[in-house]
Design an enzyme around this catalytic site. Structure first.
Site, mmCIF file in Angstrom:
data_model
loop_
_atom_site.group_PDB
_atom_site.id
_atom_site.type_symbol
_atom_site.label_atom_id
_atom_site.label_comp_id
_atom_site.label_asym_id
_atom_site.label_seq_id
_atom_site.Cartn_x
_atom_site.Cartn_y
_atom_site.Cartn_z
ATOM 1 N N ASP A 171 0.867 -1.177 0.000
ATOM 2 C CA ASP A 171 0.000 0.000 0.000
ATOM 3 C C ASP A 171 0.903 1.226 0.000
ATOM 4 O OD1 ASP A 171 -1.718 2.197 0.797
ATOM 5 O OD2 ASP A 171 -3.200 0.682 1.379
ATOM 6 N N ARG A 226 -12.652 -1.738 -8.062
ATOM 7 C CA ARG A 226 -13.411 -0.988 -9.065
ATOM 8 C C ARG A 226 -12.981 -1.436 -10.451
ATOM 9 N NH1 ARG A 226 -16.205 -0.144 -5.395
ATOM 10 N NH2 ARG A 226 -17.120 1.838 -4.679
ATOM 11 N N ASP A 250 -15.512 -9.173 -9.637
ATOM 12 C CA ASP A 250 -16.788 -8.756 -9.036
ATOM 13 C C ASP A 250 -17.203 -7.396 -9.580
ATOM 14 O OD1 ASP A 250 -18.940 -9.036 -7.044
ATOM 15 O OD2 ASP A 250 -17.953 -7.341 -6.053
ATOM 16 N N GLU A 255 -20.569 -1.284 -15.729
ATOM 17 C CA GLU A 255 -21.491 -2.219 -15.086
ATOM 18 C C GLU A 255 -22.939 -2.020 -15.517
ATOM 19 O OE1 GLU A 255 -20.625 -2.028 -10.894
ATOM 20 O OE2 GLU A 255 -18.601 -2.857 -11.181
ATOM 21 N N HIS A 282 -20.908 -7.181 -8.665
ATOM 22 C CA HIS A 282 -20.536 -6.183 -7.665
ATOM 23 C C HIS A 282 -21.236 -6.452 -6.331
ATOM 24 C CE1 HIS A 282 -18.914 -1.795 -7.417
ATOM 25 N NE2 HIS A 282 -18.799 -2.404 -6.247
#
Length: 308
Positions: A171, A226, A250, A255, A282
Site C-alpha cells: 500500500d 473498481r 466482481d 457495469e 458487484h
C-alpha cells in the site's frame, strides 16, 4: 438536533432512517428522485445519505449548505471529495461495514478457481464426471500479493493467513506492518493477486499489459475494488498469453450491461469463454449482515461529527 434535515436518496437498510431519527435529525427518504429534482431540493438539506444513485459533483454542491455526506458503501469515486472539503462538508464512507463480506467473497473466488469448483459443478449438472480435468491445486504454500491494505486488504490477509499462504501486502499510502511487501516482490513471487484499492486518477488503468507482463509466474487475478482499475483488454491479453491462469471479477469497467457497445459485448464474451473465469455483479460486500453494519458505521461517524 431539530431542524437539521437529512435526505436519503438511495435504497438503504431501514436502520439508517431509524437511527438518524433517534439521534434527533429530521429525515426524508426520496429514492425515486430524478437528477433534476434532486438538485432542486438538495439546498434545503443539511445531510445526505447516498449510495450510487447520483454522482455528487461540484456543480451539485455549489448552492448547498450540507454538513455531511454519508456514502453507504466503501468507495468515494462518485463523490467530488475535494469539492466537499472546500465547502467544509464532512464525507463519511463505511469501509469497515463490508470488509468481512468482501474478504469471504474473495476467498471463495480464490478457492473456486484453485479447485475448479465452478467448472466441476457445471459439468456434473450436465452429466459429465471428469475427475482428471478438474484436478485443482492447493493454495497452501502459495504467495498472494494484496494491493491496498485498508479495511478490505487487512480483512483478506487476516483470513488467508490461516490457509498457510505467504502474504505480501503493498500500500503506497498505508504500508502494512503485518505483511510488508514491495511491488517488486509481488511481481517476482506472487501466485495470486487481489486488488483492494480505490478508483482514483492514479489507479485508473493500473492493470495494463505492461503491468501483467511484470509477473514472473502465471497468476490468479482477483478484482473486487473498481472495474476501471483493470480494463478488460489487458485482462483478455493476459488470458491469451497465459499470464493470467484464473480470473475473478466482481466489478467491471462498465457495469451498465444494457449500454454495452458491440465491442464491449464481444470483448466480454471472449473473456467469459475461458473456463478459469468467475464473475459476480458487484456483490462482494453485499451481504445481509453488511447491509446493516454499513449503517452502524455511518451512524457512529455522524454521532461523532455532531458530538452526540
Amino acid at each position: 438536533m431539530r431542524n437539521i434535515r437529512v435526505l436519503i436518496v438511495d435504497e438503504v437498510h431501514p436502520s439508517m432512517a431509524e437511527g438518524l431519527t433517534k439521534l434527533g435529525f429530521e429525515v426524508e427518504t426520496r429514492t425515486n428522485l430524478s437528477l433534476a429534482d434532486f438538485a432542486s431540493i438538495l439546498p434545503s438539506f443539511h445531510g445526505l445519505v447516498v449510495r450510487s444513485k447520483f454522482k455528487i459533483t461540484a456543480d451539485l454542491l455549489e448552492n448547498t449548505s450540507l454538513s455531511f455526506i454519508a456514502r453507504a458503501g466503501a468507495g468515494l469515486d462518485l463523490l467530488d471529495v475535494d469539492a466537499c472539503l472546500a465547502k467544509g462538508i464532512a464525507v463519511f464512507s463505511a469501509n469497515e461495514g463490508n470488509s468481512d463480506a468482501v474478504a469471504e467473497h474473495v476467498i471463495g473466488q480464490i478457492l473456486s478457481l484453485a479447485h475448479k469448483l465452478h467448472t466441476a459443478d457445471t459439468e456434473v449438472r450436465h452429466g459429465l464426471w471428469e475427475r482428471e480435468g478438474n484436478r485443482g491445486f492447493e493454495i497452501k504454500g502459495k504467495t498472494i500479493g494484496i494491493i491496498g491494505y485498508g479495511n478490505m486488504g487487512k480483512a483478506v490477509a487476516t483470513r488467508l493467513a490461516a490457509f498457510g499462504l505467504q502474504i505480501l501486502a503493498y500500500d503506497k499510502y498505508a504500508p502494512s506492518a503485518d505483511y510488508p511487501g514491495t511491488m517488486e516482490q509481488i511481481f517476482e513471487t506472487a501466485d495470486i493477486l487481489s486488488l483492494h484499492i480505490p478508483l482514483t486518477s492514479e489507479t485508473k488503468g493500473l492493470v495494463s499489459t505492461e503491468f501483467l507482463a511484470s509477473f514472473k509466474k502465471p497468476i490468479l487475478f482477483i478484482n473486487s475494488s473498481r472495474g476501471p482499475i483493470a480494463p478488460l483488454e489487458p485482462l483478455l491479453e493476459g488470458l491469451r498469453n497465459g499470464r493470467i491462469k484464473g480470473l475473478a471479477l466482481d466489478v467491471l469497467p462498465n457495469e451498465k450491461l444494457s449500454s454495452w457497445s458491440p465491442v464491449e459485448i464481444e470483448l466480454f464474451a471472449e473473456i467469459a469463454a475461458y473456463p478459469a473465469t468467475i464473475f459476480s455483479p458487484h456483490v462482494a460486500g453485499w451481504t445481509v449482515e453488511s447491509y446493516i453494519k454499513i449503517n452502524e458505521v455511518l451512524l457512529e461517524k455522524i454521532k461523532a461529527q455532531f458530538h452526540l
